[in-house]
Design a protein around this motif. Structure first.
Motif, PDB file in Angstrom:
ATOM      1  N   ILE A  63       9.842  -6.658  20.103  1.00 52.07           N
ATOM      2  CA  ILE A  63       8.580  -7.222  18.990  1.00 52.07           C
ATOM      3  C   ILE A  63       7.817  -7.714  19.501  1.00 52.07           C
ATOM      4  O   ILE A  63       6.790  -8.179  18.806  1.00 52.07           O
ATOM      5  N   THR A  64       7.127  -6.330  20.317  1.00 50.75           N
ATOM      6  CA  THR A  64       5.989  -6.529  20.436  1.00 50.75           C
ATOM      7  C   THR A  64       5.011  -5.899  20.074  1.00 50.75           C
ATOM      8  O   THR A  64       3.730  -5.711  20.744  1.00 50.75           O
ATOM      9  N   GLU A  65       5.503  -4.943  19.052  1.00 52.40           N
ATOM     10  CA  GLU A  65       3.961  -3.352  19.189  1.00 52.40           C
ATOM     11  C   GLU A  65       3.046  -4.421  18.496  1.00 52.40           C
ATOM     12  O   GLU A  65       2.136  -3.622  18.148  1.00 52.40           O
ATOM     13  N   GLU A  66       2.022  -5.725  18.101  1.00 52.76           N
ATOM     14  CA  GLU A  66       1.749  -6.026  17.493  1.00 52.76           C
ATOM     15  C   GLU A  66       0.127  -6.227  18.727  1.00 52.76           C
ATOM     16  O   GLU A  66      -0.630  -6.406  18.232  1.00 52.76           O
ATOM     17  N   ILE A  67       0.727  -6.773  19.483  1.00 59.32           N
ATOM     18  CA  ILE A  67      -0.124  -6.643  21.172  1.00 59.32           C
ATOM     19  C   ILE A  67      -0.047  -5.542  21.484  1.00 59.32           C
ATOM     20  O   ILE A  67       0.226  -4.980  22.046  1.00 59.32           O
ATOM     21  N   LYS A  68      -1.093  -5.423  22.091  1.00 61.50           N
ATOM     22  CA  LYS A  68      -1.530  -3.777  22.685  1.00 61.50           C
ATOM     23  C   LYS A  68      -1.259  -3.977  23.919  1.00 61.50           C
ATOM     24  O   LYS A  68      -1.526  -4.977  24.950  1.00 61.50           O
ATOM     25  N   ARG A  69      -0.542  -3.234  24.932  1.00 61.34           N
ATOM     26  CA  ARG A  69       0.242  -3.469  25.912  1.00 61.34           C
ATOM     27  C   ARG A  69      -0.724  -3.569  26.758  1.00 61.34           C
ATOM     28  O   ARG A  69       0.215  -3.902  27.617  1.00 61.34           O
TER      29      ARG A  69
END
Length: 137
Positions: free
Chosen positions: A64-70
């Motif tokens: 669920i980390t798609e909101e933060i740039k990798r």
């Protein structure tokens, strides 16, 4: 001193909304999931500020980390504790959890401070942890 999810999440939302330059988050996977499901991670990802997130302890990146740039997201698999969660806004405010997502929602406690000594201490800890963390992407 802040107690309970509504009061703490309101403070986090205020901190993200008023951030001008940077917002750093150090949290456990469980904390990250709670912040995500409360739309606070989405709010952070949509803000204009430069964010950095460390998830510790973790051996893999939550899905669920798609909101933060990798490139601004790291993990620390060798984290010694699963109870540390704090955030730093513009290097002038901090929110430090005394009881985090490992406790029931009604037992969550956090301390907000604008003390220069507290901000500098947590900033140093974050920067050291950032250098020691792993990039998965």
């Amino acid at each position: 001193m802040l107690q309970g999810v509504p009061q703490i999440h309101n403070k986090i939302q205020e901190m993200i909304s008023t951030a001008k330059d940077e917002f750093y988050l150090f949290c456990t996977p469980k904390d990250f999931a709670r912040l995500y499901h409360s739309d606070l991670i989405k709010l952070l990802g949509q803000s204009r500020v430069y964010e950095k997130v460390i998830i510790s302890p973790s051996n893999s990146m939550p899905e669920i980390t798609e909101e933060i740039k990798r490139e601004r997201l790291r993990i620390m698999p060798n984290g010694k504790t699963n109870s540390m969660c704090f955030m730093i806004k513009d290097f002038d405010e901090v929110l430090f959890f005394l009881r985090n997502a490992n406790h029931p929602s009604h037992n969550i406690f956090a301390v907000w401070a604008d003390s220069r000594a507290m901000v500098d201490s947590l900033r140093t800890l974050f920067e050291y942890s950032w250098e020691s963390s792993e990039i998965l992407y």
